[in-house]
Design an enzyme around this catalytic site. Structure first.
Site, PDB file in Angstrom:
ATOM      1  N   ARG A   1       0.855  -1.185   0.000  1.00  0.00           N
ATOM      2  CA  ARG A   1       0.000   0.000   0.000  1.00  0.00           C
ATOM      3  C   ARG A   1       0.897   1.243   0.000  1.00  0.00           C
ATOM      4  O   ARG A   1       1.965   1.246   0.625  1.00  0.00           O
ATOM      5  CB  ARG A   1      -0.928   0.008   1.212  1.00  0.00           C
ATOM      6  CG  ARG A   1      -2.013  -1.068   1.143  1.00  0.00           C
ATOM      7  CD  ARG A   1      -2.971  -0.956   2.314  1.00  0.00           C
ATOM      8  NE  ARG A   1      -3.956  -2.020   2.304  1.00  0.00           N
ATOM      9  CZ  ARG A   1      -5.150  -1.945   1.703  1.00  0.00           C
ATOM     10  NH1 ARG A   1      -5.482  -0.826   1.059  1.00  0.00           N
ATOM     11  NH2 ARG A   1      -5.992  -2.954   1.748  1.00  0.00           N
TER      12      ARG A   1
ATOM     13  N   HIS B   1      -4.221   2.697  -2.098  1.00  0.00           N
ATOM     14  CA  HIS B   1      -3.932   1.812  -3.225  1.00  0.00           C
ATOM     15  C   HIS B   1      -3.126   2.545  -4.289  1.00  0.00           C
ATOM     16  O   HIS B   1      -3.213   3.771  -4.421  1.00  0.00           O
ATOM     17  CB  HIS B   1      -5.225   1.295  -3.871  1.00  0.00           C
ATOM     18  CG  HIS B   1      -5.981   0.327  -3.027  1.00  0.00           C
ATOM     19  ND1 HIS B   1      -5.534  -0.944  -2.765  1.00  0.00           N
ATOM     20  CD2 HIS B   1      -7.171   0.446  -2.386  1.00  0.00           C
ATOM     21  CE1 HIS B   1      -6.410  -1.565  -1.993  1.00  0.00           C
ATOM     22  NE2 HIS B   1      -7.411  -0.742  -1.748  1.00  0.00           N
TER      23      HIS B   1
ATOM     24  N   ARG C   1      -9.242   6.171  -3.632  1.00  0.00           N
ATOM     25  CA  ARG C   1      -8.328   5.220  -2.993  1.00  0.00           C
ATOM     26  C   ARG C   1      -6.868   5.602  -3.243  1.00  0.00           C
ATOM     27  O   ARG C   1      -6.013   5.428  -2.381  1.00  0.00           O
ATOM     28  CB  ARG C   1      -8.601   3.806  -3.501  1.00  0.00           C
ATOM     29  CG  ARG C   1     -10.020   3.324  -3.300  1.00  0.00           C
ATOM     30  CD  ARG C   1     -10.458   3.435  -1.870  1.00  0.00           C
ATOM     31  NE  ARG C   1      -9.809   2.436  -1.029  1.00  0.00           N
ATOM     32  CZ  ARG C   1      -9.729   2.503   0.287  1.00  0.00           C
ATOM     33  NH1 ARG C   1     -10.219   3.535   0.931  1.00  0.00           N
ATOM     34  NH2 ARG C   1      -9.129   1.545   0.972  1.00  0.00           N
TER      35      ARG C   1
ATOM     36  N   HIS D   1     -12.401  -1.961  -2.212  1.00  0.00           N
ATOM     37  CA  HIS D   1     -13.470  -0.983  -2.416  1.00  0.00           C
ATOM     38  C   HIS D   1     -13.987  -1.038  -3.852  1.00  0.00           C
ATOM     39  O   HIS D   1     -15.199  -1.023  -4.089  1.00  0.00           O
ATOM     40  CB  HIS D   1     -12.964   0.432  -2.107  1.00  0.00           C
ATOM     41  CG  HIS D   1     -12.957   0.770  -0.652  1.00  0.00           C
ATOM     42  ND1 HIS D   1     -12.184   0.093   0.263  1.00  0.00           N
ATOM     43  CD2 HIS D   1     -13.623   1.736   0.058  1.00  0.00           C
ATOM     44  CE1 HIS D   1     -12.371   0.617   1.469  1.00  0.00           C
ATOM     45  NE2 HIS D   1     -13.233   1.616   1.375  1.00  0.00           N
TER      46      HIS D   1
END
Length: 346
Positions: free
Chosen positions: A79, A167, A161, A114
């Site tokens: 991440r 991400h 995100r 998501h």
């Protein structure tokens, strides 16, 4: 791969610094696409509009979330909020980025949950609305609105995100593609009102299947807690590292949801109202009551111990579909004391 990840950091930096006025919008979008909200908000909202469609959304949500967990275990994926420090990128290249409370998720990053879970679960909703619109208008421009809204929302989710450092862009793209494909594949194959043993076996398969894969990988020498350690190490604030973002939190939610759906569809309450058509006022009352019960469940909190939290989470999401599908509609129908014609297939 290093250049791809570096480009992702640059994109996040541009989103944070070049468009500062959109910060609240990105935070709101990522909240709307939180997979937990599919279970707690979208499911009752859609279910009270159409029982069949609500069950489709719920089923696809927990099946896709389970698949997302498995994909992450095998694909790994850093991440941005920890990679930028762990790789030494921030030491070599001055970068102006910052974290948010929703940045510090503890699971691996690829693919984006998501995007994948929300994209799959909302697919049947988009298709149903598109069919409804197509039956009422001949304008090709109006007919494409549901699909365009679906794509726009998912694009906004993906950008949010990246903005949050949750991400990298390629993880978002993988999640979007996987979500659309799974939504398309699973929508026609959602089981409706099967025997209770089917849902029990589904819950058992989800739980044991993921556990078996976890321990197999662990036995082979793979430390699947690596992402939890990195998230805890590099998150700006310890309180932002939430236990419900852990991989096994989603597993307990998915298996509990599968079992709970089966129990709900076989309760005496559901048997009494399954062919009852609720009026619009009753449907609104059902949703309001369900949200009130959700507030109460959230108010209860959760145990601080990890193992007890998983058990509590499993029981909570076993109870939730029982409330939404059976108890709440039964209570509203009983209290309103209105006779209703048999429900049409929806």
């Amino acid at each position: 791969m290093e250049s791809t990840l570096s480009a992702g950091i640059m994109m996040a930096e541009a989103l944070q610094n070049q468009l500062p006025g959109l910060e609240n919008m990105w935070l709101w979008v990522t909240f709307l696409a939180d997979p937990k909200n599919l279970f707690q908000f979208y499911f009752p909202a859609v279910y009270y509009a159409s029982r069949r469609l609500g069950i489709s959304l719920f089923w696809i949500a927990f099946i896709t979330e389970w698949l997302n967990l498995v994909f992450k275990w095998f694909l790994f994926g850093d991440r941005p909020f920890w990679w930028v420090h762990e790789s030494g990128y921030s030491a070599q290249t001055p970068v102006q980025i910052h974290q948010f409370p929703s940045s510090c998720e503890t699971g691996p990053g690829s693919p984006s949950g998501h995007c994948m879970i929300t994209g799959a679960a909302l697919w049947p909703v988009m298709i149903a609305i598109s069919s409804q619109v197509a039956s009422q208008t001949r304008s090709p421009w109006v007919r494409v609105i549901p699909g365009l809204a679906y794509c726009t929302f998912l694009l906004a989710v993906g950008l949010s995100r990246v903005f949050l450092l949750a991400h990298f862009p390629h993880q978002v793209l993988a999640g979007l593609l996987a979500g659309v494909i799974l939504g398309w594949l699973l929508s026609p194959r959602v089981p409706m009102e099967r025997e209770l043993s089917f849902y029990g076996l589904t819950a058992l398969t989800l739980m044991l299947g993921a556990s078996l894969m976890y321990w197999t990988l662990f036995t082979l020498g793979l430390d699947l807690s690596w992402s939890i350690n990195l998230a805890s190490k590099w998150c700006d604030r310890p309180e932002w590292v939430l236990v419900d973002s852990r991989p096994f939190a989603s597993l307990s939610r998915d298996s509990g949801s599968a079992l709970g759906l089966g129990i709900a569809l076989h309760t005496p309450c559901y048997a009494q109202i399954r062919r009852v058509h609720l009026g619009n006022g009753q449907k609104i009352a059902c949703f309001v009551l369900a949200m009130g019960l959700l507030v109460f469940l959230e108010w209860l909190g959760h145990p601080p111990q990890i193992s007890l939290f998983y058990i509590f989470n499993f029981l909570k999401f076993t109870l939730w579909p029982c409330l939404v599908v059976a108890l709440v509609p039964w209570m509203v129908h009983t209290l309103s004391a209105q006779e209703a014609p048999p429900i049409r297939s929806s």
